[in-house]
Design an enzyme around this catalytic site. Sequence first.
Site, PDB file in Angstrom:
ATOM      1  N   LYS A 182      12.708  11.722 -30.632  1.00  0.00           N
ATOM      2  CA  LYS A 182      11.681  12.472 -31.335  1.00  0.00           C
ATOM      3  C   LYS A 182      12.326  13.706 -31.958  1.00  0.00           C
ATOM      4  CE  LYS A 182       9.486  15.700 -30.381  1.00  0.00           C
ATOM      5  NZ  LYS A 182       9.515  17.174 -30.763  1.00  0.00           N
ATOM      6  N   THR A 193      19.775  18.340 -31.361  1.00  0.00           N
ATOM      7  CA  THR A 193      18.534  19.076 -31.553  1.00  0.00           C
ATOM      8  C   THR A 193      17.351  18.140 -31.617  1.00  0.00           C
ATOM      9  OG1 THR A 193      19.673  20.843 -32.653  1.00  0.00           O
ATOM     10  CG2 THR A 193      17.349  20.666 -33.099  1.00  0.00           C
TER      11      THR A 193
END
Length: 408
Positions: A182, A193
């Site tokens: 995600k 990240t």
Amino acid sequence: MELTRSPLARPFPEMPEISGVTLRVSRAQYKDWDRADLTFIELDEGTAVAGVFTQSACASSEVELGREQVATGTARALIVNAGNSNAFTGYRGREAVEAIQAQVSEALGCEPGDILVSSTGVIGVPLPQDKAREGVTAAVTAAPCGWEDAALAITTTDTFAKGVHNSAIVGETRVALAGIIKGSGMIAPDMATMLGYMFTDANIAPAFLQELLTAANLKSFSCITVDGDTSTSDTVLAFATGKADHAQVTGWDSPGAYAFAAALSDMCDQLAQLVVRDGEGATKFITIRVSGAVSDESARCVGLSIANSPLVKTAIAGEDANWGRVVMAVGKAGQPADRDKLSIAFGGVWAARDGLPVDDYDEAPVAEHLKGEEIDLAVELGMGEGSARVWTCDLTHGYISINADYRS
């Protein structure tokens, strides 16, 4: 807040089952939404784990505990909460994570340290322990689900579920790999990240799995950016259940080590690109290739300087071949560069060579290239042999709209 599916989205693929991995989801309702937002992934005994985490000085308790747990090399379960990052919440945040670990470990009959927890969403709000407890209770008794359901449950501002699969021959055995991820905003790598999870039935020693993941991360998750902001919760984990019938891979001398490493690295590349394709407000996927740097790391820094420049990103959003903004971004990167050796190209067409505009430069093919969704930007520094590839997206008003309303 209704989000429109990214024009750069990719369909969710048919994913293989991974022996030793069971997926479940439930509704903890960490936000006011009508969807599953807790993912519970049970792992068979003997599962190896490796991980990379945010370098943020304000990391969440999930990240702090995750670093400790990954160091043990084994795991029995993963819990992912969406809608609340549980970051910057002090002792209450840590208590919430420890309560989840205790609850799951009791259900599985293992140690709390075998349970990894991730959370994503709003910063500064302690994870509600009552909702977490009810969500976990529902999850551990829920029917197993598929990869797409698990991928959707970990999303926040994502507009599509993200999954990738791969395979490799280890010894004489074909092993399977599957990954979900995600990420859409607050994307600027300082390791990796986003929240990303990869699973394989291969039998890989924990130390070697960590070596492979660390290397793959440097050329994938740490080479993407959407907006220049690094999250407090970034986590990428790799799990190897060891269910495949082959001798354990302990190092580069083991049969199949190179094949597995290539499959894992390729899957990391694909997952990283999916995050950029779902960049908040994105309409263009941009590949930046930097060559001729003094080192690969220097090339990566230059690439990220270009990729994080609002002026470069808005120019590409406006389909403007303003290569002067690329010059600016190279110059501010803090890396060795020489104005008189710098060359810049869009879509394979050189606009500047050796510090000067190309005499017969024809902007028409560049303008046509910039009308597309896939943009290629090349920079040659002329300083050495270092090179890097960085992925980013354009910057549009859609990014402002999403983040102005994020907490509503």
